[in-house]
Design a protein around this motif. Structure first.
Motif, PDB file in Angstrom:
ATOM      1  N   LEU A 166      76.838 -18.917  56.260  1.00  0.00           N
ATOM      2  CA  LEU A 166      76.013 -17.708  56.155  1.00  0.00           C
ATOM      3  C   LEU A 166      74.889 -17.898  55.142  1.00  0.00           C
ATOM      4  CD1 LEU A 166      78.702 -14.913  56.363  1.00  0.00           C
ATOM      5  CD2 LEU A 166      76.711 -15.136  57.858  1.00  0.00           C
ATOM      6  N   ASP A 167      75.166 -18.602  54.060  1.00  0.00           N
ATOM      7  CA  ASP A 167      74.105 -18.905  53.100  1.00  0.00           C
ATOM      8  C   ASP A 167      72.967 -19.677  53.781  1.00  0.00           C
ATOM      9  OD1 ASP A 167      75.641 -17.736  51.120  1.00  0.00           O
ATOM     10  OD2 ASP A 167      76.348 -19.636  50.296  1.00  0.00           O
ATOM     11  N   LEU A 168      73.345 -20.666  54.597  1.00  0.00           N
ATOM     12  CA  LEU A 168      72.331 -21.474  55.288  1.00  0.00           C
ATOM     13  C   LEU A 168      71.570 -20.653  56.322  1.00  0.00           C
ATOM     14  CD1 LEU A 168      74.335 -24.798  55.801  1.00  0.00           C
ATOM     15  CD2 LEU A 168      72.366 -24.457  54.312  1.00  0.00           C
ATOM     16  N   ALA A 169      72.245 -19.690  56.955  1.00  0.00           N
ATOM     17  CA  ALA A 169      71.562 -18.848  57.940  1.00  0.00           C
ATOM     18  C   ALA A 169      70.469 -18.018  57.284  1.00  0.00           C
ATOM     19  CB  ALA A 169      72.567 -17.944  58.643  1.00  0.00           C
ATOM     20  N   GLY A 170      70.684 -17.591  56.049  1.00  0.00           N
ATOM     21  CA  GLY A 170      69.649 -16.929  55.273  1.00  0.00           C
ATOM     22  C   GLY A 170      69.144 -15.620  55.848  1.00  0.00           C
ATOM     23  N   LEU A 171      70.025 -14.829  56.439  1.00  0.00           N
ATOM     24  CA  LEU A 171      69.599 -13.588  57.089  1.00  0.00           C
ATOM     25  C   LEU A 171      69.611 -12.407  56.129  1.00  0.00           C
ATOM     26  CD1 LEU A 171      71.415 -13.874  60.535  1.00  0.00           C
ATOM     27  CD2 LEU A 171      69.116 -14.637  59.901  1.00  0.00           C
ATOM     28  N   ARG A 172      68.842 -11.375  56.498  1.00  0.00           N
ATOM     29  CA  ARG A 172      68.786 -10.120  55.753  1.00  0.00           C
ATOM     30  C   ARG A 172      69.577  -9.049  56.500  1.00  0.00           C
ATOM     31  NH1 ARG A 172      63.776 -11.734  56.684  1.00  0.00           N
ATOM     32  NH2 ARG A 172      63.409  -9.955  58.079  1.00  0.00           N
ATOM     33  N   GLY A 261      63.989 -19.227  64.621  1.00  0.00           N
ATOM     34  CA  GLY A 261      65.254 -18.793  64.029  1.00  0.00           C
ATOM     35  C   GLY A 261      65.999 -19.947  63.380  1.00  0.00           C
ATOM     36  N   THR A 262      67.288 -19.760  63.181  1.00  0.00           N
ATOM     37  CA  THR A 262      68.085 -20.753  62.465  1.00  0.00           C
ATOM     38  C   THR A 262      69.362 -21.065  63.236  1.00  0.00           C
ATOM     39  OG1 THR A 262      67.268 -19.948  60.335  1.00  0.00           O
ATOM     40  CG2 THR A 262      69.254 -21.298  60.290  1.00  0.00           C
ATOM     41  N   PHE A 263      69.697 -22.343  63.312  1.00  0.00           N
ATOM     42  CA  PHE A 263      70.925 -22.824  63.943  1.00  0.00           C
ATOM     43  C   PHE A 263      71.749 -23.529  62.877  1.00  0.00           C
ATOM     44  CE2 PHE A 263      73.728 -25.718  66.044  1.00  0.00           C
ATOM     45  CZ  PHE A 263      73.985 -25.205  67.308  1.00  0.00           C
ATOM     46  N   VAL A 264      72.967 -23.058  62.649  1.00  0.00           N
ATOM     47  CA  VAL A 264      73.860 -23.681  61.670  1.00  0.00           C
ATOM     48  C   VAL A 264      75.021 -24.330  62.412  1.00  0.00           C
ATOM     49  CG1 VAL A 264      75.282 -23.361  59.621  1.00  0.00           C
ATOM     50  CG2 VAL A 264      73.232 -21.961  59.943  1.00  0.00           C
ATOM     51  N   ALA A 265      75.094 -25.652  62.349  1.00  0.00           N
ATOM     52  CA  ALA A 265      76.171 -26.407  62.991  1.00  0.00           C
ATOM     53  C   ALA A 265      77.337 -26.545  62.019  1.00  0.00           C
ATOM     54  CB  ALA A 265      75.665 -27.781  63.410  1.00  0.00           C
ATOM     55  N   PRO A 273      65.895 -29.622  66.953  1.00  0.00           N
ATOM     56  CA  PRO A 273      65.326 -28.331  66.557  1.00  0.00           C
ATOM     57  C   PRO A 273      64.135 -27.910  67.418  1.00  0.00           C
ATOM     58  CG  PRO A 273      64.631 -30.019  65.031  1.00  0.00           C
ATOM     59  CD  PRO A 273      65.609 -30.685  65.963  1.00  0.00           C
ATOM     60  N   LEU A 274      64.427 -27.520  68.647  1.00  0.00           N
ATOM     61  CA  LEU A 274      63.372 -27.081  69.561  1.00  0.00           C
ATOM     62  C   LEU A 274      62.803 -25.728  69.145  1.00  0.00           C
ATOM     63  CD1 LEU A 274      65.214 -27.939  72.917  1.00  0.00           C
ATOM     64  CD2 LEU A 274      63.538 -29.356  71.692  1.00  0.00           C
ATOM     65  N   ARG A 275      61.623 -25.397  69.626  1.00  0.00           N
ATOM     66  CA  ARG A 275      60.968 -24.099  69.451  1.00  0.00           C
ATOM     67  C   ARG A 275      60.858 -23.667  67.988  1.00  0.00           C
ATOM     68  NH1 ARG A 275      63.812 -20.120  71.327  1.00  0.00           N
ATOM     69  NH2 ARG A 275      65.745 -21.252  71.698  1.00  0.00           N
ATOM     70  N   GLY A 276      60.724 -24.636  67.117  1.00  0.00           N
ATOM     71  CA  GLY A 276      60.564 -24.310  65.706  1.00  0.00           C
ATOM     72  C   GLY A 276      61.817 -23.782  65.047  1.00  0.00           C
ATOM     73  N   ILE A 277      62.947 -23.943  65.709  1.00  0.00           N
ATOM     74  CA  ILE A 277      64.211 -23.470  65.142  1.00  0.00           C
ATOM     75  C   ILE A 277      64.642 -24.408  64.014  1.00  0.00           C
ATOM     76  CG2 ILE A 277      66.669 -23.108  65.625  1.00  0.00           C
ATOM     77  CD1 ILE A 277      65.829 -22.290  68.476  1.00  0.00           C
ATOM     78  N   ARG A 278      64.996 -23.820  62.899  1.00  0.00           N
ATOM     79  CA  ARG A 278      65.490 -24.603  61.762  1.00  0.00           C
ATOM     80  C   ARG A 278      66.961 -24.923  62.002  1.00  0.00           C
ATOM     81  NH1 ARG A 278      68.019 -23.414  56.827  1.00  0.00           N
ATOM     82  NH2 ARG A 278      67.984 -21.180  57.331  1.00  0.00           N
ATOM     83  N   VAL A 279      67.312 -26.200  61.961  1.00  0.00           N
ATOM     84  CA  VAL A 279      68.691 -26.645  62.210  1.00  0.00           C
ATOM     85  C   VAL A 279      69.293 -27.152  60.907  1.00  0.00           C
ATOM     86  CG1 VAL A 279      70.124 -28.329  63.411  1.00  0.00           C
ATOM     87  CG2 VAL A 279      68.272 -27.173  64.634  1.00  0.00           C
ATOM     88  N   ALA A 280      70.489 -26.697  60.609  1.00  0.00           N
ATOM     89  CA  ALA A 280      71.184 -27.113  59.386  1.00  0.00           C
ATOM     90  C   ALA A 280      72.644 -27.385  59.694  1.00  0.00           C
ATOM     91  CB  ALA A 280      71.073 -26.030  58.317  1.00  0.00           C
TER      92      ALA A 280
END
Length: 333
Positions: A166-172, A261-265, A273-280
């Protein structure tokens, strides 16, 4: 293989013996000395370890059995380059118990305190599934006075993984999170923690687990077996803000995420990381203060069954068979 009746030197100055009579204070610990099926697991007698500077020794009350224990036993971690060659490898990550000794310069903990801890170092000859475990103080959290030690032993690895994801997802608050494997150990905690933090949660889980994930805080369910992106975008047409991919769906879950958006594996299976999605990738690390907070948070802790330490091989067989809801826990006398 060395003759255990004679004993042999191990990394970290451990020494295995078959009989404790001639060698002073010893304890039982789950170890392996070769990779393979559950039959390679041994409950051996080893010297009781002493804490060094910045460490505590815990008298273990309970230790959970996790999939990473199976991956260690089978050699999967070694083949992945995560585990260096060792003659003896200890098993177990999660434990609860009571501090019975502190090392030099330790002021944060005292003998007699009830704790929960994560043994996150892979290559130790003795880990959590033992009568005693030595841990760095930053891997240890306090248990509330009324906490059940058996249930608490299911917390460290999976709840910390969920919290760090959840920290890596960084959502509000108000943003939307997709959790795959939402009825699993990591996924269940991720749903609960996300909902508590004000996120709108879409869960991927089996229909039979719908009550569980909704009680955990999920707003919507996408049934397992449905194409995730299709099911998610029927609910959130523009895509979710982030996904925690606890089920390792990979690119199938990536398409449910909005551009940017963000993808956390969770298990290292990170897609491109397609479409500018941040992958972590979330790689678990011990965090004692966070464990203290999680232990006091009143999270739902699921114990599938309890067994004595000597039945650790049976626990592995049950875990590998699948269908276990919650964690199998070894109770240690």
């Amino acid at each position: 293989m060395p003759n255990l009746r004679e004993g042999y030197a191990l990394p970290g100055a451990y020494f295995l013996v078959e009989s404790s009579a001639a060698y002073g204070r010893h304890m039982r610990a789950v170890i392996i000395q070769e990779y393979g099926g559950p039959e390679v697991l041994r409950v051996a007698e080893v010297p009781i370890p002493e804490p060094g500077p910045g460490q505590v020794r815990v008298r273990v009350a309970a230790a959970a059995v996790n999939p990473v224990d199976v991956q260690t036993r089978t050699g999967a971690l070694a083949r992945a380059g995560l585990l260096p060659p060792r003659e003896t490898i200890g098993i177990g990550w999660d434990l609860s118990g009571t501090i019975d000794a502190v090392g030099p310069h330790v002021t944060a903990f005292a003998v007699g305190e009830r704790v929960v801890a994560l043994s996150d170092r892979l290559a130790l000859p003795v880990k959590a599934q033992a009568e005693y475990a030595v841990l760095d103080t930053d891997a240890v959290g306090r248990l509330p006075a009324d906490a059940d030690p058996v249930a608490a032993a299911t917390l460290p690895l999976n709840a910390l993984t969920a919290a760090q994801a959840l920290d890596l997802a960084g959502l509000r608050p108000g943003q939307t999170l997709l959790v795959t494997g939402a009825a699993g150990a990591v996924g269940g905690f991720a749903v609960e923690l996300a909902a508590r933090s004000g996120l709108r949660v879409v869960a991927v889980a089996a229909r039979r687990d719908e009550i569980f994930v909704r009680e955990a805080g999920a707003s919507h369910l996408v049934a397992r077996g449905t194409e995730p992106a299709v099911g998610v975008r029927e609910i959130v047409p523009h895509g979710v803000d982030a996904v925690i991919d606890a089920a390792s769906l990979g690119v199938a879950a990536l398409d449910a995420v909005r551009g940017g958006g963000t993808f956390v594996a969770v298990l290292g299976a990170a897609p491109v990381p397609l479409r500018g999605i941040r992958v972590a990738n979330v790689w678990i690390r011990a965090d004692g203060p966070r464990l203290t907070a999680l232990a006091a948070a009143g999270l739902r802790l699921r114990v599938a069954d309890t067994m004595p330490l000597e039945r650790v091989a049976d626990a592995h067989r049950r875990l590998e068979k699948g269908g276990v809801r919650g964690r199998l826990v070894l109770e240690i006398d």
